[in-house]
Write an enzyme that holds these catalytic residues in place. Sequence first.
Site, PDB file in Angstrom:
ATOM      1  N   GLU A 268     -20.885   3.527  19.952  1.00 37.12           N
ATOM      2  CA  GLU A 268     -21.745   3.695  18.768  1.00 37.12           C
ATOM      3  C   GLU A 268     -22.254   5.131  18.616  1.00 37.12           C
ATOM      4  OE1 GLU A 268     -24.483   0.511  19.733  1.00 37.12           O
ATOM      5  OE2 GLU A 268     -23.697  -0.700  18.077  1.00 37.12           O
TER       6      GLU A 268
ATOM      7  N   TYR B 169       0.838  -1.206   0.000  1.00 35.97           N
ATOM      8  CA  TYR B 169       0.000   0.000   0.000  1.00 35.97           C
ATOM      9  C   TYR B 169       0.876   1.260   0.000  1.00 35.97           C
ATOM     10  CZ  TYR B 169      -3.962  -2.933   1.539  1.00 35.97           C
ATOM     11  OH  TYR B 169      -4.944  -3.872   1.650  1.00 35.97           O
TER      12      TYR B 169
END
Length: 420
Positions: A397, A321
């Site tokens: 969350e 990458y």
Amino acid sequence: MGLAQPSKLQSKTDADAKLLESKLIELRRYFHQNPELSNREFKTSEKIVAYLKALGLEVQYPVAKTGVVALLKGGKPGPVVALRADMDALPVTERNGLPFASKAVADFGGQQTGVMHACGHDAHMAMLLIAAEILVKHKAELKGTVKFIFQPAEEGAPADEWPGGAELMVKEGVLENPKVDAIFGLHIQSLLPSGQIAYRSGGLMASVDGVDIKVKGKGAHGATPWDSVDPIVVAAQIIQGLQTIVSRQTELTKAGAVVTIGSVHAGVRRNIIPETAMLEGTIRTFDDTMQKKVHEKIKLTAEKIAESAGASAEVNILVMYPATINHEELTRKMVPTLIRTAGEKNVVVTQPVTMAEDFSFYQRKVPGFFFFLGAYPAHLNLQTQPTHHTADFMIDEAAMLTGVKALVNLTLDYSEGWKK
Ligand code: NI
């Protein structure tokens, strides 16, 4: 581009995000309970395709094996903005005791293993789906086109399926037809306070390349090393020699670099000098020139040390990458949008991190901006909070709402400020 005040439209989209929060959490938990490994995101993509089709979007599937791309055409002329989420989970057995913890198992490299969204890609998909839903709702007022990219195999495709992920998506033309003007992406970060956004202009995440070094010597009885060319001793010297590449031969004030040997294999028995030794490692840099130079130095160091002992070293560098480099002009223009979204005190500049991210492949082709969204659960101790890629990994969350707003606001602000 980044506006100091939210537009009328953005006040509406912010309110939409809040209304859709329970759906956002529900989606994330669905993905969390149904994690799939890189290039095996079949149920995941099925869910995404169904959701996007129900929104009335043009959906393209499969792209780059299990990827999904959807196109939203706004009611007004404008640029093409791409938003990207990654889809894959990891071969990790979940241990955090969450009621919706994953029970999935799969084959990974011939071994049965638990599968877990231990990097937060479940949250990335959920946020992008809700962002899509919000933008669809206001498409009449939307300037330009939005391309939603759900990308498989960010963690790396299986070895015999390389290249995968973003690299393959780019090869398959995801940034063309229509041509993307700018791309945005984010990553949940469990070690940053929830709701905080951390960004950096220029080099944000390192390039990563693999290196394999095979040292060939000559075997002998362990009692008579003078009959051998001991590849274990040569391998040890090479490992030491490689340490000086970063510490003595790299301009560290310019950018960091890391060379790590993570695997050493040689020999089967204490009294046999083997013929070969095998080293495997990774190389990380933030700068293309530095990357090239480090590759050359590794080759030179390993080969010449081996030669000095009468052995040989075969060096094989696997380019994986590139560095994740944020487009400076785009970053500068979009930071006010992040500040407006998360609040001034919640937007911080981060140091570069030595992990890698294949979002970099998009940024090689078009201006791109990638940032971190903090999501560490406030009830946990930050010092002992489990990191990404571990069995106890957990996120707050509530941070996802900020993520959705950021994706929507970046799209709207970029489109608003766009000039042909
Ligand atoms: Ni990740």
